[in-house]
Write a protein that holds these residues in place. Structure first.
Motif, short mmCIF file in Angstrom:
data_model
loop_
_atom_site.label_atom_id
_atom_site.label_comp_id
_atom_site.label_asym_id
_atom_site.label_seq_id
_atom_site.Cartn_x
_atom_site.Cartn_y
_atom_site.Cartn_z
N ALA A 2 0.85 -1.20 0.00
CA ALA A 2 0.00 0.00 0.00
C ALA A 2 0.88 1.24 0.00
N ILE A 3 1.97 1.22 0.79
CA ILE A 3 2.83 2.40 0.86
C ILE A 3 3.87 2.44 -0.27
N THR A 4 4.38 1.26 -0.66
CA THR A 4 5.47 1.28 -1.65
C THR A 4 4.96 1.32 -3.10
N SER A 5 3.73 0.92 -3.33
CA SER A 5 3.25 0.86 -4.71
C SER A 5 1.88 1.51 -4.91
N HIS A 6 0.92 1.14 -4.05
CA HIS A 6 -0.45 1.59 -4.32
C HIS A 6 -0.61 3.10 -4.10
N LEU A 7 -0.08 3.61 -2.97
CA LEU A 7 -0.19 5.05 -2.71
C LEU A 7 0.57 5.87 -3.77
N PRO A 8 1.81 5.50 -4.12
CA PRO A 8 2.49 6.25 -5.19
C PRO A 8 1.67 6.29 -6.49
N HIS A 9 1.00 5.20 -6.83
CA HIS A 9 0.17 5.22 -8.04
C HIS A 9 -1.01 6.18 -7.86
N LEU A 10 -1.61 6.17 -6.67
CA LEU A 10 -2.75 7.06 -6.44
C LEU A 10 -2.31 8.52 -6.54
N ILE A 11 -1.13 8.82 -6.00
CA ILE A 11 -0.61 10.19 -6.05
C ILE A 11 -0.33 10.57 -7.51
N ALA A 12 0.26 9.65 -8.27
CA ALA A 12 0.54 9.94 -9.68
C ALA A 12 -0.76 10.18 -10.45
N TYR A 13 -1.76 9.32 -10.20
CA TYR A 13 -3.04 9.51 -10.89
C TYR A 13 -3.62 10.88 -10.52
N THR A 14 -3.46 11.27 -9.24
CA THR A 14 -4.02 12.55 -8.79
C THR A 14 -3.30 13.71 -9.46
N ILE A 15 -1.98 13.73 -9.36
CA ILE A 15 -1.22 14.90 -9.81
C ILE A 15 -1.33 15.09 -11.32
N ASN A 29 -9.67 -3.60 -3.91
CA ASN A 29 -9.37 -4.82 -3.16
C ASN A 29 -8.35 -4.64 -2.05
N ASN A 30 -7.72 -3.47 -1.97
CA ASN A 30 -6.81 -3.22 -0.84
C ASN A 30 -7.20 -1.92 -0.14
N LYS A 31 -8.50 -1.77 -0.01
CA LYS A 31 -9.10 -0.54 0.49
C LYS A 31 -8.58 -0.14 1.87
N GLU A 32 -8.63 -1.10 2.82
CA GLU A 32 -8.28 -0.77 4.21
C GLU A 32 -6.86 -0.24 4.32
N ALA A 33 -5.91 -1.01 3.76
CA ALA A 33 -4.50 -0.63 3.89
C ALA A 33 -4.22 0.69 3.17
N VAL A 34 -4.83 0.88 2.00
CA VAL A 34 -4.59 2.12 1.26
C VAL A 34 -5.16 3.31 2.04
N LEU A 45 -3.11 6.43 3.35
CA LEU A 45 -3.53 7.74 2.86
C LEU A 45 -3.74 8.70 4.02
N GLY A 46 -4.25 8.19 5.15
CA GLY A 46 -4.43 9.02 6.36
C GLY A 46 -3.09 9.57 6.82
N THR A 47 -2.09 8.69 6.90
CA THR A 47 -0.76 9.11 7.33
C THR A 47 -0.17 10.10 6.33
N PHE A 48 -0.37 9.81 5.05
CA PHE A 48 0.16 10.68 3.99
C PHE A 48 -0.45 12.09 4.12
N ASN A 49 -1.75 12.14 4.33
CA ASN A 49 -2.41 13.44 4.44
C ASN A 49 -1.88 14.25 5.62
#
Ligand code: NAP
Length: 310
Positions: free
Chosen positions: A188-201, A244-249, A253-257
Motif C-alpha cells: 500500500a505504501i510502496t506501490s499503491h499510494l504512489p500510483h494514487l498520487i501519480a493519478y491525482t497529480i 481490493n486493498n481498500k483498508e491498507a490504502v 492515505l491518512g498518514t500521507f495526508n
C-alpha cells in the motif's frame, strides 16, 4: 536443457505484461515441458498464437488447466475469484495454483473459497512491472533481480512452496514469503499510494486552465514526467487494486495526508529548517534504495525504454 523441466505442463490464464513475461522467461529457462496459454478475448489469443512463444493456445480456462502441474492466473485481481470458480473442477490433483495479483488478502479469500483441497494454492506477487499492457508488452528479463512475494495460506505443503519458489528463482526473481495482510500493508505504501498520487497529480495538472496542456508536456522533465509514466498504468488493474486493498490504502492515505499537512504548514510558515530536514531524510532513503540495487542512480532512473515483444 539436459535436466527435467520443473513442471510437465504450465498453464497460463491471462497473457498481458505479466503472463506474457512469465511465458517468455519460462520458455527461455526451459522450466516447463509444455506451456499452454489462454486469454479472455479471441484477439489476444490470436496474437499469442502469432507470437509463437507458447506450445498451445486454447479457447477456455477449463481446457488450459487440464493436466497442468502449475496454473498461474495473470489477470486483474477482481477477476481471480470468478476464474478460480470456473477452473476448480478441472484442476489436476496435486497441481500448484497461483496468481500474480498486486493485492493478496482479497485474492486469497476470493480464490480459496472455490479451489479444491486437492491442489496447492500459493498466491504470489512479482513486484516488477512497467506501465505497458497486453500480449506484446512482456519480456523475459522482467523479473530479473526483482522480488516475488509468496503468501502461502497456513498449512500449505512446504514442498509445494519450495517448488514455486524454485520456479520464480529460475525466472530471475528474489523470493520472499509473507502473510497476505503484511504484503498488502507494505505494498500500500510502496506501490499503491504512489500510483494514487501519480493519478491525482497528472489529473490535477490536466485540469489547470492556466497551464495549457502543451506546457505540461513541454516542461514535463521537471519531475512531472515520472508521474505521467506511472499514471499511464492500466486502468482496470489499478481500479481493482484500490477496490481490493481498500483498508491498507486508506490507512496509508491518512498518514500521507497528515505528512502533507505538515509540509504545507512548513511552507506557509517559511519554516526552511523543517523542509530541509525532511528532504535530507528522504534523500537518504533514495540512496538506500540505490545501494541495495532496487534502482540505479542513472539519470533515467534506471529505466531503459521497456523492450517490445519479439
Ligand atoms: P495486462 O497486460 O492488462 O493483461 C491482463 C490479462 O488479463 C489479459 O490477458 C486480459 O485478457 C486478461 N483479463 C482482463 N480482464 C479479465 C477478466 N475479467 N477475466 C479474465 N481475464 C481477464 O495486465 P498485467 O499487467 O499483466 O496484470 C495482470 C495481473 O498482474 C494483475 O492482477 C496485476 O495486479 C498483476 N501485476 C501487474 C504488474 C504491472 O506492473 N503491470 C506488476 C505485478 C503484478 P484480454 O487481453 O483478452 O482482455
Amino acid at each position: 536443457m539436459s535436466t527435467e523441466p520443473l513442471f510437465k505442463r504450465l498453464a497460463l490464464i491471462g497473457f498481458g505484461l505479466i503472463g506474457g513475461s512469465i511465458a517468455r522467461a519460462a520458455r527461455a529457462q526451459g522450466l516447463a515441458g509444455e506451456i499452454v496459454a489462454t486469454a479472455r478475448s479471441p484477439a489476444t489469443r490470436a496474437r499469442v498464437q502469432e507470437l509463437g512463444i507458447v506450445d498451445r493456445v486454447v479457447a477456455t480456462n477449463a481446457e488450459a488447466v487440464k493436466d497442468a502441474d502449475l496454473v498461474i492466473l495473470s489477470i486483474p485481481v477482481g477477476a481471480c475469484g470468478p476464474v478460480a470458480e470456473e477452473i476448480a473442477q478441472h484442476l489436476k490433483p496435486g497441481a500448484i495454483v497461483s496468481d500474480v495479483g498486486s493485492v493478496k488478502g482479497m485474492v486469497l479469500r476470493d480464490m480459496a473459497a472455490h479451489l479444491p483441497k486437492t491442489v496447492h494454492f500459493i498466491p504470489a506477487h512479482p513486484v516488477a512491472g512497467t506501465e505497458h499492457s497486453g500480449p506484446d508488452s512482456g519480456f523475459a528479463e522482467l523479473f530479473i533481480n526483482r522480488w516475488c512475494i509468496l503468501t502461502p495460506p497456513e498449512g500449505t505443503n512446504p514442498a509445494a512452496v519450495e517448488t514455486l519458489r524454485a520456479f520464480w528463482a529460475a525466472l530471475g526473481a528474489k523470493v520472499e514469503i509473507m502473510t497476505p495482510d503484511h504484503h498488502d500493508l507494505v505494498l500500500a505504501i510502496t506501490s499503491h499510494l504512489p500510483h494514487l498520487i501519480a493519478y491525482t497529480i497528472v489529473g490535477t495538472a490536466d485540469e489547470l486552465e492556466e497551464v495549457t496542456s502543451s506546457e505540461v508536456i513541454k516542461f514535463s522533465a521537471g519531475g512531472f514526467r515520472d508521474f505521467t509514466r506511472i499514471a499511464a498504468s492500466d486502468p482496470t488493474m489499478w481500479r481493482d487494486v484500490f477496490l481490493n486493498n481498500k483498508e491498507a490504502v486508506l490507512e496509508m492515505l491518512g498518514t500521507f495526508n497528515e505528512d502533507l499537512s505538515k509540509l504545507t504548514r512548513a511552507i506557509r510558515r517559511n519554516d526552511g529548517e523543517a523542509l530541509f530536514e525532511h528532504f535530507t531524510r528522504t534523500r537518504a532513503i533514495r540512496r538506500g534504495i540505490v545501494e541495495i540495487g532496487q534502482d540505479s542512480a542513472a539519470a533515467d532512473f534506471g529505466r531503459p525504454v521497456a523492450k517490445k515483444a519479439e
